[in-house]
Enzyme design. Structure first.
Site, PDB file in Angstrom:
ATOM      1  N   HIS A 143     -30.453  19.323  -9.086  1.00 54.78           N
ATOM      2  CA  HIS A 143     -29.056  19.750  -9.002  1.00 54.78           C
ATOM      3  C   HIS A 143     -28.849  21.050  -9.772  1.00 54.78           C
ATOM      4  O   HIS A 143     -29.734  21.478 -10.503  1.00 54.78           O
ATOM      5  CB  HIS A 143     -28.131  18.666  -9.570  1.00 54.78           C
ATOM      6  CG  HIS A 143     -28.323  18.479 -11.042  1.00 54.78           C
ATOM      7  ND1 HIS A 143     -29.297  17.670 -11.570  1.00 54.78           N
ATOM      8  CD2 HIS A 143     -27.676  19.033 -12.108  1.00 54.78           C
ATOM      9  CE1 HIS A 143     -29.250  17.730 -12.902  1.00 54.78           C
ATOM     10  NE2 HIS A 143     -28.278  18.550 -13.245  1.00 54.78           N
ATOM     11  N   HIS A 159     -28.810  27.585 -12.472  1.00 52.75           N
ATOM     12  CA  HIS A 159     -30.237  27.410 -12.198  1.00 52.75           C
ATOM     13  C   HIS A 159     -30.484  25.954 -11.837  1.00 52.75           C
ATOM     14  O   HIS A 159     -29.606  25.117 -12.007  1.00 52.75           O
ATOM     15  CB  HIS A 159     -31.079  27.808 -13.415  1.00 52.75           C
ATOM     16  CG  HIS A 159     -30.845  26.900 -14.591  1.00 52.75           C
ATOM     17  ND1 HIS A 159     -29.756  27.040 -15.442  1.00 52.75           N
ATOM     18  CD2 HIS A 159     -31.524  25.821 -15.043  1.00 52.75           C
ATOM     19  CE1 HIS A 159     -29.789  26.086 -16.354  1.00 52.75           C
ATOM     20  NE2 HIS A 159     -30.852  25.319 -16.139  1.00 52.75           N
TER      21      HIS A 159
END
Length: 186
Positions: free
Chosen positions: A43, A128
């Protein structure tokens, strides 16, 4: 009762997850001691909340419902490490297209979460995808990171922001979606 929670955009595209697994296999082959992130846990964290109560989760969800965003494209591209590729602790896949939209979501969350007593990360927001945590590095690991700096994992459509619960277990964390907010189609 307290929940360990965070707000995220999940990555569920099978092709992207397969490419991440291939990259993780490459990392695992370096002889470094790593904790790879499970594919179902991949995620983009918008905000790590830490331990909160179920009541606070509801209050956060109320604020999340004010998020204004349309479905957007996210490109996972590039590989790096925190604090640096030469001293990797966390190995990540970067964000190309979609970074502005993710930043917009973060900026929308900031005042609402501040009101509830949450502080933004002092290091700032750098969207990220964590793919591995490094327990012990190897020279080969640094080499693989450098050689794959431009690696592309693909593109997916982000249509939901989720408030997730993290249950820590001896085999690794289990993430469960508590609440989800869908992008507006208008």
């Amino acid at each position: 009762m307290s929940l360990r929670a965070f707000i995220a955009v999940d990555i569920e595209d099978e092709a992207i997850l397969a490419r991440i697994r291939e990259f993780q296999a490459l990392l695992a082959g370096t002889g470094a001691s790593l904790k790879l992130v499970e594919p179902q846990n991949i995620h983009i964290t918008l905000w790590f909340l830490g331990n909160i109560t179920p009541q606070m989760a509801e209050r956060i969800y109320e604020r999340m419902r004010d998020l204004s965003f349309r479905p957007f494209t996210v490109e996972l591209t590039g590989v790096g490490a925190f604090p640096s590729p030469g001293r990797p602790r966390v190995i990540w896949a970067g964000i190309g297209r979609g970074e502005e939209e993710l930043r917009s979501l973060y900026e929308q969350l900031k005042p609402a979460l501040r009101e509830l007593g949450f502080r933004p990360d002092p290091k700032g927001f750098k969207p990220h995808v964590t793919v591995a945590r490094v327990k012990r590095q190897s020279p080969e690991l640094v080499k693989v990171l450098m050689e794959n700096a431009g690696l592309s994992f693909g593109i997916f459509r982000a249509e939901e922001v989720r408030l997730k619960k993290s249950t820590l277990t001896p085999r690794g964390p289990i993430y469960t979606t508590l609440y989800a907010v869908k992008a507006s189609s208008t």
